[in-house]
Design an enzyme around this catalytic site. Structure first.
Site, PDB file in Angstrom:
ATOM      1  CG  ASP A  75      -8.433   6.897   2.666  1.00 46.54           C
ATOM      2  OD1 ASP A  75      -9.106   7.302   1.694  1.00 46.54           O
ATOM      3  OD2 ASP A  75      -7.384   6.250   2.537  1.00 46.54           O
ATOM      4  N   GLY A  95       3.005   1.004   3.293  1.00 45.09           N
ATOM      5  CA  GLY A  95       3.882  -0.104   3.635  1.00 45.09           C
ATOM      6  C   GLY A  95       3.431  -1.432   3.070  1.00 45.09           C
ATOM      7  CE  LYS A 135      -1.320  -1.155   7.215  1.00 46.10           C
ATOM      8  NZ  LYS A 135      -2.181   0.050   7.352  1.00 46.10           N
ATOM      9  N   GLY A 150       0.823  -1.194   0.000  1.00 47.99           N
ATOM     10  CA  GLY A 150       0.000   0.000   0.000  1.00 47.99           C
ATOM     11  C   GLY A 150       0.855   1.241   0.000  1.00 47.99           C
ATOM     12  N   GLY A 151       0.180   2.391   0.114  1.00 46.61           N
ATOM     13  CA  GLY A 151       0.898   3.649   0.104  1.00 46.61           C
ATOM     14  C   GLY A 151       1.762   3.846   1.335  1.00 46.61           C
TER      15      GLY A 151
END
Length: 999
Positions: free
Chosen positions: A812, A681, A697, A678-679
């Protein structure tokens, strides 16, 4: 006489018996009415309302709250409006009250269909069911001949409306049927027979064709609203006969032609809105409407001048004529006699000066005059207008100095003076503009220096002062602008060094300092900006090397051309996307860009050769060591080995009682276990010896030097002592460490060291909702599965907004952040942008300025206020609901340029499409009506105006009421039997449904 004497003796001897019989009949009557009302109470739920506290067996029905009786103690009125009631309404029960004249159940959460038993309420004079969530058709109303008020607006009804039955309701004075999904029909001529009508609201109820001239026969009309339909043709001349009209709303139709001759006869008209049509001609017919308070004619094709008589209007508060073809000056005295709230005349061909007195009443909040031909300056009077929140006069021919008071207006959120000929300085008083979010001054002739006090305008999100004559330096305190995301100063005469503090503006996304005279080194601190996407420093006098920190920036645009830079162009920046970004720097060298000379031992020679040689040797040593480490780590990785520091250097914080250690987690972080990127990690799937599955993560460190090279599992040991924790990591831990909800992903623990950040979650095998709807991993989901996902996700967001000690705004919300377990149960995830509102945070309940989110899901208020609150989450969730119903992505090529799923749906509904046609064709036909109910909720959630969006509590309530099998129930002893679309469903204990309201 003897007979009279006998009667008197009989009456006197039986008087107590007669009185007892009379009292018995009265009490029986009261008891019967009370019994009916008690049965009504048993079918309804009341959240946080004491309305039913008095509804007890011990009380008379006439003492029930909301109940009125006549002199015979018979119930004549039930008024339960605005009581947060939910449940189905039984009209066969209510209509058994023989004397009932008024029913007021508006503004609740009532649902279900309305049976034909409503026709039994033949004494009804007043029926208000508006603002509810009923379903199905409106039954025949022809028997309600005494009805004087009928309010069904925004109540959920659909199908064909029984227009013909209205012909019998000749006593009707108030009729409100708008905001329902009725089948399309021509303007109902039956209404023209209702000569007692004084209020007619038919907005947004699928009426098409022309407005009949016979509307002029309803001469008692005071309010006529026909907006948001499919009406065409001209405004009929008959309307000019409605001399009592106070409000006329015709906006968002397809009306053409001119304002009819004689419109000036409507001298009582206070509010007139015919915006978003195709009306042409001039405004001369409106010059005699002296009572006007609100005039909304924007988005038409009107021409000619604005009548000078508008300057004499004494009650005018709202004036909006934008996007027309109007010419000439505005009346000089407009606003002189009234408390004008806003004026918007943008997008015309108006000329002349800005009238000076529009804030004379002290309440003007919006002065919008962009894209015209206005000349002269901004009158000094607007510098003394503290109520002003939006000042936009861009793209005119205005000139002169801006009054100093304007810069420091306390409530102003946007000052837009772009594309004029303003001159003079930006006054230091700008530091007093504590609410200012956007300062737009590009393409003028402003001069002098940028005042130091601009850093005190702490709400600034966007600064655009390009193409002016500003000089000197950027204030060293600019780093105080923590919300700043956009900084454009190109084509000015700024000089000296760029302050290192600019790297403290952590929200910066777009920086353009091109075509100035900046000198010195490029601040390395710019490379630490986590959100920077666009950086243009071209055509200046920067010297020194390109900061190595730039290699970790997620840049879409980089331009360092035409400076005096020297040294090596980093390999990670030597890509096609940055072709031409380094031109005009003769001191640069590169191994991969052919237009530059190859780097050699004498590259960047600027001192003694001996020093250069020593530096070269040192660099070579470092490169050799680094290469050796990378090769060694890669060798160990290929052999399944993961570099792990000693366990005593790790800090493991537990948020649940766990049976595993950090060493078990670290040993499992292998490349073959990588399941996503993802943006912020990488995500790994970890299976423990006990069979437990986890998701781990690794959040990228802001100071990681291995973002573009050697990124394997060794990246977990990225460099950056004391600086490894990112904002995303802190937000995720702060949000999830205390969150406890079945629809919010579990964070089991965090594992940190001085240079690494790991988060350990429960593993959700079905991935994200996005994957299941839109990618190659999509699966066929029936409506029941989609509905359960919608309801579960809503409950998760409701918990964040209303169930935590401190409100959490996700910021988000999107389908890729809704994860699904093995049973497709949803869980809200990815809180890297989340905002926890502190109880003592200033304006915490109003908004938090930030640019966050994903295109297609971002609420429209970003465009004009750059602010976000919990209603922005509601908007984003509404988009997710639209995805579930339609199967479409938030942004699709078929929607057209600059269109998303929200605008696409609105356009479809305004055209020839019925709501049910928007439902995903893979949903079975029998359940598409249920999907339509959720689409209506989605439309409610995506209202352009935040205050009109429901809270997440209300969204949960509405979704529960839209359950595919939630129809009327039959009470059998202690159990309820549900009949869902003629399919028997397992009986549910009544105890499982009581008290289940989330509202």
């Amino acid at each position: 006489m003897a007979e009279c004497s006998i009667f008197r003796r009989w009456f006197s001897s039986n008087v107590y018996l007669i009185c007892a019989l009379f009292l018995f009949l009265i009490s029986k009557s009261q008891s019967d009415d009370a019994g009916v009302l008690m049965q009504l109470k048993s079918t309804l739920r009341s959240a946080d309302s004491p309305v039913f506290d008095t509804w007890t067996r011990q009380n008379s029905a006439c003492n029930f709250t909301g109940v009125t009786c006549d002199s015979n103690h018979k119930v004549t009125e039930i008024n339960l409006s605005f009581q947060n009631l939910s449940g189905p309404v039984s009209f066969d029960l209510i209509c058994s009250l023989e004397s009932l004249e008024k029913i007021s159940l508006g503004s609740n959460f009532l649902y279900g269909s309305i049976s034909d038993h409503l026709s039994n309420c033949t004494s009804l004079q007043h029926l208000d069911l508006g603002m509810n969530y009923f379903s199905g058709k409106v039954p025949d109303l022809s028997s309600l001949t005494k009805l004087e008020l009928l309010n069904l607006n925004h109540s959920g009804f659909s199908g064909s409306f029984p227009w013909s039955s209205l012909a019998n309701l000749t006593s009707l004075g108030f009729l409100s049927l708008g905001d329902n999904d009725f089948d399309r029909s021509p303007f109902p001529l039956e209404l023209l027979k209702l000569e007692k009508l004084y209020w007619l609201y038919l907005s947004n109820c699928s009426i098409e064709g022309q407005i009949p001239d016979g509307i002029g026969n309803l001469t008692l009309l005071e309010n006529l609203e026909l907006s948001y339909n499919n009406l065409v043709g001209s405004i009929p001349n008959g309307i000019t006969r409605l001399s009592k009209l106070n409000q006329l709303e015709l906006y968002t139709n397809g009306l053409t032609g001119k304002i009819p001759v004689g419109f000036g006869n409507l001298t009582n008209l206070v509010e007139f809105d015919a915006s978003t049509n195709y009306i042409e001609g001039d405004l001369s017919e409106l010059r005699s409407l002296t009572q006007l308070a609100s005039l909304q004619l924007f988005e038409n094709q009107l021409s000619g001048e604005v009548p000078q008589e508008f300057g004499e209007l004494k009650f005018l508060t709202q004036f909006s004529l934008y996007t027309n073809k109007l010419t000439g000056p505005l009346p000089e005295k407009i606003g002189s006699w009234s408390e004008l709230l806003y004026i918007d005349v943008s997008g015309n061909f108006l000329t002349g000066p800005i009238p000076p007195d529009m804030c004379k009443g002290g309440k003007l909040s919006k002065l919008l005059m962009l894209q015209n031909g206005f000349t002269g300056g901004i009158p000094a009077s607007y510098g003394n207008c503290p109520s002003l929140t939006r000042l936009r006069v861009c793209n005119n021919s205005l000139s002169g100095e801006v009054p100093s008071g304007i810069w420091g207006l306390p409530k102003v959120t946007i000052i837009d003076l772009n594309l004029n000929q303003f001159e003079g300085p930006v006054a230091p008083s700008i530091g007093d503009a504590k609410s200012l979010a956007q300062l737009l001054l590009a393409n003028n002739q402003f001069s002098g220096e940028l005042p130091q006090r601009i850093s005190e305008a702490a709400s600034l999100v966007k600064i655009d002062i390009a193409s002016n004559k500003l000089s000197e330096e950027i204030p060293a305190t600019i780093g105080n602008l923590k919300k700043l995301s956009y900084l454009h100063l190109e084509f000015n005469s700024f000089s000296r060094v760029v302050p290192d503090s600019l790297g403290s503006c952590a929200s910066l996304n777009d920086i353009n300092l091109a075509h100035n005279s900046f000198s010195g080194n490029i601040p390395a601190s710019l490379g630490s900006l986590p959100s920077l996407n666009f950086l243009n420093l071209s055509n200046n006098q920067f010297v020194g090397e390109i900061p190595l920190s730039f290699t970790s920036l997620p840049l879409n645009l980089l331009d360092l051309s035409n400076n005096r830079l020297v040294g090596h162009i980093p390999d990670s920046l030597s890509i096609d996307a940055f072709n031409g970004s380094f031109d005009g720097n003769s001191g640069l060298c590169s191994e991969s860009i052919r237009s530059f000379r190859l780097c050699s031992s004498d590259s960047g020679l600027s001192g003694k050769i001996k020093t250069v040689i020593y530096c070269f040797i040192a660099i070579a040593c470092v490169l050799i060591v680094t290469l050796t480490c990378c090769l060694f780590l890669r060798f160990r990785h290929k052999n399944g080995e993961i570099p792990v520091k000693r366990s005593d250097s790790w800090d493991m914080k537990l948020f649940y009682v766990l049976s595993f250690s950090e060493e078990q987690i670290l040993k499992a972080l292998k490349h073959e276990n990588l399941v996503g990127k993802g943006g912020s990690g990488n995500v790994y799937k970890v299976v423990l010896h006990c069979g437990m599955q986890l998701a781990v993560k690794h959040i990228w460190n802001q100071d990681s030097v291995s973002r573009n090279s050697c990124r394997s599992t060794s990246a977990i040991l990225a460099k950056g002592k004391g600086k490894g924790r990112s904002k995303e990591y802190d937000a995720e831990v702060a949000t999830l460490s205390s969150a406890r909800h079945v629809n919010v992903v579990k964070l089991y623990c965090s594992i940190t060291t001085e240079d690494s950040n790991l988060l350990v979650y429960e593993y959700l095998p079905n991935g994200s909702l996005w994957d299941r709807l839109h990618t190659g991993q999509r699966i066929k989901m029936d409506w029941m599965a989609r509905y359960e996902i919608a309801l579960g996700a809503a409950k998760g967001l409701e918990y964040l907004h209303h169930g935590c000690d401190r409100q959490i705004i996700h910021r988000d919300v999107k389908s890729s952040n809704i994860l699904l377990d093995a049973d497709l149960k949803p869980k809200i995830a990815d809180f890297g942008l989340a905002k926890i509102l502190q109880a003592n945070e200033p304006n915490a309940r109003e908004s938090t300025h930030v640019i966050a989110g994903t295109p297609g899901y971002i609420a429209p208020e970003y465009a004009y206020a750059c602010s976000v609150n919990e209603k922005s989450d509601v908007y984003s969730f509404g988009v997710v609901l639209m995805e579930l119903v339609t199967g479409k992505k938030p942004v699709e090529p078929e929607f057209g340029d600059n269109k998303d799923i929200v605008s696409w749906i609105y356009i479809k509904l305004r055209s020839e499409h019925r709501t049910i046609e928007l439902v995903d064709k893979s949903i079975s036909e029998a359940l598409r009506e249920d999907a339509v109910k959720v689409l209506k909720i989605a439309i409610h959630c995506t209202s352009r105006t935040p205050v009109l969006r429901p809270s997440m509590k209300m969204v949960v309530q509405m979704l529960e009421n839209a359950e595919p099998c939630k129809l009327s129930s039959i009470v059998v002893n202690t159990r309820e039997v549900y009949n869902c679309k003629n399919k028997e469903v397992l009986c549910r204990s009544s105890s499982t449904t009581s008290g289940s309201s989330q509202f």
